[in-house]
Design a protein around this motif. Structure first.
Motif, PDB file in Angstrom:
ATOM      1  N   ALA A  79       0.780  -1.320   0.080  1.00 15.49           N
ATOM      2  CA  ALA A  79      -0.080   0.046  -0.059  1.00 15.49           C
ATOM      3  C   ALA A  79       0.831   1.345   0.038  1.00 15.49           C
ATOM      4  N   HIS A  80       2.110   0.894   0.414  1.00 18.75           N
ATOM      5  CA  HIS A  80       3.243   2.202   0.576  1.00 18.75           C
ATOM      6  C   HIS A  80       3.386   2.890  -0.772  1.00 18.75           C
ATOM      7  N   GLY A  81       3.266   1.849  -1.852  1.00 21.34           N
ATOM      8  CA  GLY A  81       3.742   2.266  -3.129  1.00 21.34           C
ATOM      9  C   GLY A  81       5.277   1.744  -3.237  1.00 21.34           C
ATOM     10  N   ILE A  82       5.815   2.149  -4.429  1.00 23.40           N
ATOM     11  CA  ILE A  82       6.980   2.001  -4.767  1.00 23.40           C
ATOM     12  C   ILE A  82       8.083   3.053  -4.123  1.00 23.40           C
ATOM     13  N   ASP A  83       7.776   4.210  -3.913  1.00 24.57           N
ATOM     14  CA  ASP A  83       8.612   5.399  -3.698  1.00 24.57           C
ATOM     15  C   ASP A  83       9.185   4.928  -2.196  1.00 24.57           C
ATOM     16  N   GLU A  84       8.627   4.664  -1.130  1.00 19.80           N
ATOM     17  CA  GLU A  84       9.330   4.203  -0.196  1.00 19.80           C
ATOM     18  C   GLU A  84      10.157   3.093  -0.152  1.00 19.80           C
ATOM     19  N   ARG A  85       9.559   2.290  -0.941  1.00 16.69           N
ATOM     20  CA  ARG A  85      10.613   0.954  -1.023  1.00 16.69           C
ATOM     21  C   ARG A  85      11.856   1.303  -1.794  1.00 16.69           C
ATOM     22  N   GLU A  86      11.719   2.122  -2.761  1.00 17.88           N
ATOM     23  CA  GLU A  86      12.926   2.467  -3.391  1.00 17.88           C
ATOM     24  C   GLU A  86      14.175   3.517  -2.592  1.00 17.88           C
ATOM     25  N   ARG A  87      13.306   4.366  -1.912  1.00 17.14           N
ATOM     26  CA  ARG A  87      14.234   4.930  -0.936  1.00 17.14           C
ATOM     27  C   ARG A  87      14.938   4.225   0.198  1.00 17.14           C
ATOM     28  N   VAL A  88      14.173   3.327   0.858  1.00 16.74           N
ATOM     29  CA  VAL A  88      14.893   2.146   1.480  1.00 16.74           C
ATOM     30  C   VAL A  88      15.940   1.423   0.967  1.00 16.74           C
ATOM     31  N   LEU A  89      15.789   0.709  -0.417  1.00 14.54           N
ATOM     32  CA  LEU A  89      16.852   0.221  -0.930  1.00 14.54           C
ATOM     33  C   LEU A  89      17.995   1.226  -1.387  1.00 14.54           C
ATOM     34  N   GLY A  90      17.556   2.515  -1.645  1.00  9.69           N
ATOM     35  CA  GLY A  90      18.474   3.709  -2.167  1.00  9.69           C
ATOM     36  C   GLY A  90      19.268   3.844  -1.046  1.00  9.69           C
ATOM     37  N   ILE A  92      20.410   1.916   1.302  1.00 10.75           N
ATOM     38  CA  ILE A  92      21.001   0.563   1.582  1.00 10.75           C
ATOM     39  C   ILE A  92      22.230   0.790   0.623  1.00 10.75           C
ATOM     40  N   VAL A  93      22.000   0.842  -0.753  1.00 13.74           N
ATOM     41  CA  VAL A  93      23.001   0.687  -1.698  1.00 13.74           C
ATOM     42  C   VAL A  93      23.867   2.093  -1.639  1.00 13.74           C
ATOM     43  N   GLY A  94      23.282   3.045  -1.177  1.00  9.93           N
ATOM     44  CA  GLY A  94      24.108   4.335  -0.950  1.00  9.93           C
ATOM     45  C   GLY A  94      24.951   4.454   0.204  1.00  9.93           C
ATOM     46  N   THR A  95      24.747   3.603   1.270  1.00 11.93           N
ATOM     47  CA  THR A  95      25.571   3.394   2.431  1.00 11.93           C
ATOM     48  C   THR A  95      26.776   2.283   2.229  1.00 11.93           C
ATOM     49  N   LEU A  96      26.484   1.504   1.413  1.00  9.67           N
ATOM     50  CA  LEU A  96      27.425   0.348   1.568  1.00  9.67           C
ATOM     51  C   LEU A  96      28.777   0.833   0.781  1.00  9.67           C
ATOM     52  N   PRO A  97      29.181   1.698  -0.111  1.00 15.98           N
ATOM     53  CA  PRO A  97      30.258   2.000  -0.306  1.00 15.98           C
ATOM     54  C   PRO A  97      31.143   2.526   0.778  1.00 15.98           C
ATOM     55  N   ALA A  98      30.606   3.428   1.567  1.00 11.89           N
ATOM     56  CA  ALA A  98      31.389   4.061   2.810  1.00 11.89           C
ATOM     57  C   ALA A  98      31.742   2.943   3.539  1.00 11.89           C
ATOM     58  N   VAL A  99      30.665   2.183   3.964  1.00 13.45           N
ATOM     59  CA  VAL A  99      30.751   1.041   4.981  1.00 13.45           C
ATOM     60  C   VAL A  99      32.340   0.085   4.498  1.00 13.45           C
ATOM     61  N   ILE A 100      32.124  -0.183   3.338  1.00 12.00           N
ATOM     62  CA  ILE A 100      33.155  -1.204   2.738  1.00 12.00           C
ATOM     63  C   ILE A 100      34.519  -0.412   2.485  1.00 12.00           C
ATOM     64  N   ILE A 101      34.610   0.979   2.241  1.00 10.46           N
ATOM     65  CA  ILE A 101      35.857   1.632   2.017  1.00 10.46           C
ATOM     66  C   ILE A 101      36.274   2.123   3.493  1.00 10.46           C
ATOM     67  N   GLY A 102      35.375   2.309   4.480  1.00  8.96           N
ATOM     68  CA  GLY A 102      35.750   2.557   5.885  1.00  8.96           C
ATOM     69  C   GLY A 102      36.415   1.651   6.591  1.00  8.96           C
ATOM     70  N   LEU A 103      35.793   0.409   6.530  1.00  5.31           N
ATOM     71  CA  LEU A 103      36.313  -0.780   7.189  1.00  5.31           C
ATOM     72  C   LEU A 103      37.659  -1.308   6.490  1.00  5.31           C
ATOM     73  N   THR A 104      37.845  -1.324   5.266  1.00  5.58           N
ATOM     74  CA  THR A 104      39.262  -1.872   4.332  1.00  5.58           C
ATOM     75  C   THR A 104      40.219  -0.794   4.691  1.00  5.58           C
ATOM     76  N   PHE A 105      39.905   0.316   4.770  1.00  2.17           N
ATOM     77  CA  PHE A 105      41.084   1.335   4.892  1.00  2.17           C
ATOM     78  C   PHE A 105      41.046   2.151   6.171  1.00  2.17           C
ATOM     79  N   LYS A 106      40.604   1.450   7.286  1.00  2.60           N
ATOM     80  CA  LYS A 106      40.388   2.220   8.620  1.00  2.60           C
ATOM     81  C   LYS A 106      41.440   2.701   9.051  1.00  2.60           C
ATOM     82  N   SER A 107      42.683   2.144   9.251  1.00  2.00           N
ATOM     83  CA  SER A 107      43.870   2.666   9.671  1.00  2.00           C
ATOM     84  C   SER A 107      44.302   4.007   8.866  1.00  2.00           C
ATOM     85  N   ALA A 108      44.577   3.682   7.756  1.00  4.04           N
ATOM     86  CA  ALA A 108      44.976   4.837   6.951  1.00  4.04           C
ATOM     87  C   ALA A 108      44.073   5.981   6.818  1.00  4.04           C
ATOM     88  N   LEU A 109      42.866   5.810   6.954  1.00  4.16           N
ATOM     89  CA  LEU A 109      41.820   6.799   6.990  1.00  4.16           C
ATOM     90  C   LEU A 109      41.901   7.593   8.382  1.00  4.16           C
TER      91      LEU A 109
END
Length: 264
Positions: A79-90, A92-109
């Motif tokens: 009933a919420h439609g596609i907008d909220e679902r796409e924002r939630v997925l967005g 998640i997708v938009g957060t992953l790069p920072a998580v991956i890079i932050g954990l991989t290069f933690k000490s250097a950063l």
């Protein structure tokens, strides 16, 4: 750390967390100038919680909509439609790069946060990027799925002190052809996870050896919250007026001055 320094750091964090001028760079500069070198993780957590609360309060309608979708039944989700679902997925997708890079290069950063000269150079580069967004004009479009990934990659780069998170994410959205207000909302929604994550990462680092008075931490958080609210409201107004890229001039000047001061 004195009470005045705590209030000042809170004001700097709140003001610069959302304005495209890099909060990390300004905090590095302030700590270096005032000699606050071992303030402790509790201060970082207090500052992050203050700014997190400000964006939650001002974007409460969007946050409530997303939470309602996440905790609703399968039938109600449809009933919420596609907008909220796409924002939630967005998000998640938009957060992953920072998580991956932050954990991989933690000490250097982490090592870059003690280098104000590095932050000055990075701030200058932020200014260049913001001025590039002037080339993009027009009404713009709404976000597509892949736009969240590109904006998330920009957020990952902004882990470095001096690279503005809001400047990188909003600027990337504008260059992708999004409506300026759409890019702004994407940046703020991603910031909720980013700021909360930064606070959580700092929690295990808090030790009993820290000597900052609880009252100072509360004052810093309140200062961060109040100035965070003001900067969010100001940024919405400035972006709507097409004044976003003018922050680039400030970043260029501040980056040059900081680099000259700390490299001497």
């Amino acid at each position: 750390m004195t009470l005045f320094q705590g209030l000042l750091l809170g004001a700097i964090q709140g003001t610069t967390e959302f304005l495209p001028v890099s909060s990390s760079a300004h905090l590095v500069f302030a700590k270096s100038i005032f000699g606050i070198r071992t303030a402790g993780a509790s201060l970082e957590v207090a500052l992050h919680l203050g700014t997190l609360l400000s964006v939650l309060v001002l974007l409460r309608k969007d946050v409530v909509g997303i939470l309602a979708y996440l905790f609703s039944s399968r039938r109600k989700k449809r009933a919420h439609g596609i907008d909220e679902r796409e924002r939630v997925l967005g998000i998640i997708v938009g957060t992953l790069p920072a998580v991956i890079i932050g954990l991989t290069f933690k000490s250097a950063l982490e090592s870059t946060f003690s280098k104000p000269d590095f932050a000055g150079i990075a701030l200058f580069l932020t200014g260049v990027f913001l001025l590039v967004t002037r080339r993009k004009s027009g009404e713009g479009r709404e976000a597509r799925k892949r736009d969240w990934l590109y904006v998330g990659l920009a957020q990952a780069v902004a882990i470095l002190p001096g690279i503005s998170r809001s400047g990188s994410t909003i600027g990337t959205g504008i260059l992708l052809g999004l409506r300026r207000e759409t890019a702004l909302k994407m940046s703020f929604l991603l910031s909720i996870v980013a700021i909360a994550g930064a606070a959580v990462v700092e929690l295990p680092k808090i030790s009993q050896a820290e000597v900052i008075a609880p009252a100072y931490l509360i004052a810093s958080a309140i200062s961060s919250f109040l100035f965070g609210c003001l900067s969010v409201l100001a940024l919405f107004r400035l972006v709507r007026r097409g004044a976003f890229e003018y922050f680039g001039v400030y970043c260029l000047v501040a980056g040059v001055l900081a680099s000259l001061y700390f490299l001497r």
